[in-house]
Design an enzyme around this catalytic site. Structure first.
Site, PDB file in Angstrom:
ATOM      1  N   ASP A  73      22.806  42.686  14.899  1.00  0.00           N
ATOM      2  CA  ASP A  73      21.401  42.843  14.517  1.00  0.00           C
ATOM      3  C   ASP A  73      20.979  41.636  13.695  1.00  0.00           C
ATOM      4  O   ASP A  73      21.644  41.291  12.709  1.00  0.00           O
ATOM      5  CB  ASP A  73      21.259  44.131  13.693  1.00  0.00           C
ATOM      6  CG  ASP A  73      19.850  44.368  13.170  1.00  0.00           C
ATOM      7  OD1 ASP A  73      18.922  43.647  13.586  1.00  0.00           O
ATOM      8  OD2 ASP A  73      19.691  45.293  12.352  1.00  0.00           O
ATOM      9  N   HIS A  84      20.446  46.600  16.728  1.00  0.00           N
ATOM     10  CA  HIS A  84      19.184  46.964  16.085  1.00  0.00           C
ATOM     11  C   HIS A  84      18.387  47.876  17.020  1.00  0.00           C
ATOM     12  O   HIS A  84      18.399  47.716  18.230  1.00  0.00           O
ATOM     13  CB  HIS A  84      18.360  45.706  15.798  1.00  0.00           C
ATOM     14  CG  HIS A  84      17.094  45.998  15.044  1.00  0.00           C
ATOM     15  ND1 HIS A  84      17.051  46.041  13.667  1.00  0.00           N
ATOM     16  CD2 HIS A  84      15.832  46.273  15.470  1.00  0.00           C
ATOM     17  CE1 HIS A  84      15.819  46.331  13.288  1.00  0.00           C
ATOM     18  NE2 HIS A  84      15.067  46.482  14.359  1.00  0.00           N
ATOM     19  N   SER A 114      13.789  49.724  10.367  1.00  0.00           N
ATOM     20  CA  SER A 114      13.313  48.392  10.728  1.00  0.00           C
ATOM     21  C   SER A 114      12.143  47.988   9.819  1.00  0.00           C
ATOM     22  O   SER A 114      12.279  48.032   8.598  1.00  0.00           O
ATOM     23  CB  SER A 114      12.945  48.366  12.207  1.00  0.00           C
ATOM     24  OG  SER A 114      12.762  47.049  12.672  1.00  0.00           O
TER      25      SER A 114
END
Length: 401
Positions: free
Chosen positions: A341, A371, A189
């Site tokens: 995501d 995600h 991320s």
């Protein structure tokens, strides 16, 4: 009694509303994902109410939630795990106990959390790093960096750079028995974006150039120029990470001004004179056809936030904003993206641009998950897709590092 009944009724309505928000049909373990999505939306609503009433800042709720997952440095029969610091930057080290006739590879793992939450102390990251160290017989270094909004850009990046450069000293590598030709920088991320920025900066530094053999990114965030890509539109409301939540947390890394938040949400944050940056993130040029679908490309609106120019054009904030000659310097790369995501397209664009620059890159796309899946691989929530992602990531390291 009447107030209690009213509160109970509102809670039931809220729960029913969130329960019936559609979940994509091909999601693995849909009820687990639905529960994660419901709890995240309730946390977001609670954070919004607390901020509005002045009880605490929006991000504090999420920081508190992450601290409930903290675990200390626990060694086991295979690994010595210690917390220390590299030039005053906190790090957790995972050191194999078994004697080795050879120098070991090393992995530097930078955690995610939208720059405002997260830590190497969290159980999911501890699991990722333990699995990496054990299966690779590798030294793993997990730095903690200063978090927003208390510390603004480029604090997080600077801390990662300091920790990495400290580790790359010959005397430090020798101390931990690390092979200097087999070092990887990884992250997920926002940590994936930090990993990309750190690698780019090292490759631009004559003293550290080519000291990193590989970089690995798990559903990375790589740009702040265009907030209305196809994945931003398709998964605007999640599951789990909504577009508004992602922007509201990550924006704290560079400002707390409400007008900037609103401009980002409208994709109207780019200042005059910044149109030349669009070519680096224009999804209509770089996305594979299957992800373009029927979406129509629209440039971010210019001229609403002219004071924002220096920041949004900073390559250290957005690793995608480098030209191809810069990208050609990148080492062997692994990128993992997830279908459901909002950050999906940023990873896909990075893969295309790396391949265009003839950088060796391995891309794995997980069609049935969300995600942040690796954040749900420990109690009380176990996502099999999160465990699969970790396995794929570690397997790639085994084969390539």
């Amino acid at each position: 009694m009447g107030n209690k009944m009213l509160l109970f009724g509102l809670s039931c309505i809220l729960l029913a509303y969130y329960t019936y928000i559609p979940i994509p049909e091909n999601i693995e373990e849909p009820w687990k994902v639905r529960l994660i999505d419901i709890l995240t939306k309730i946390a977001t609503l609670t954070a919004t109410l607390f901020e509005y009433t002045g009880l605490m800042n929006f991000e504090d709720i999420f920081f508190i939630i992450t601290t409930t997952q903290y675990i200390g440095p626990i060694s086991d029969e295979n690994l010595t795990v210690i917390d220390t610091d590299f030039s005053n930057i906190p790090v957790r080290l995972y050191l194999p106990k078994r004697k080795s006739e050879r120098q070991r590879p090393a992995v530097i793992y930078i955690h995610g959390g939208a720059f405002s939450t997260g830590s190497f102390k969290m159980r999911p990251y501890d699991l990722v790093n333990r699995m990496t160290a054990s299966r690779l017989d590798a030294v793993v270094v997990a730095p903690d960096y200063r978090l927003a909004p208390q510390y603004l850009f480029p604090a997080a990046l600077e801390d990662c750079i300091v920790a990495v450069k400290f580790f790359l000293q010959d005397k430090v590598l020798k101390k931990y028995g690390v092979d200097p030709a087999h070092i990887c920088i990884s992250g997920d991320s926002s940590g994936g974006g930090l990993a990309g920025s750190v690698t780019q900066l090292l490759q631009d530094d004559p003293e550290y150039r080519n000291k990193i053999k590989a970089q690995a990114m798990i559903y990375p965030g790589l740009q702040a120029v265009d907030t209305w890509m196809p994945s931003h539109r398709e998964y605007e409301n999640g599951p789990f990470l909504s577009r508004k939540l992602a922007i509201k947390l990550s924006i704290l890394y560079f400002t707390e001004e409400k007008k900037v938040l609103n401009a980002l949400l409208r994709n109207e944050h780019m200042p005059e004179g910044s149109r030349d940056l669009f070519k680096f993130v224009n999804w209509s040029h770089f996305l594979p056809e299957k992800y373009k679908k029927n979406h129509v490309y629209r440039e971010p609106v210019l001229g609403k936030l002219n004071a924002f120019l220096q920041l949004v054009s900073d390559k250290r904030l957005s690793p995608l904003l480098v030209n191809d000659s810069w990208l050609q310097r990148m080492p062997l790369t692994y990128v993992l993206t997830c279908e459901h995501d909002i950050l999906r397209d940023e990873g896909l664009i990075y893969v295309t641009r790396l391949r265009n620059a003839r950088v060796p890159v391995t891309h794995e796309h997980i069609e049935d998950t969300i995600h942040g899946a690796i954040s749900f691989v420990t109690a009380p929530m176990y996502l099999q897709s999160g465990l699969r992602i970790i396995d794929k990531y570690v397997s790639w390291l085994q084969e390539n590092l």
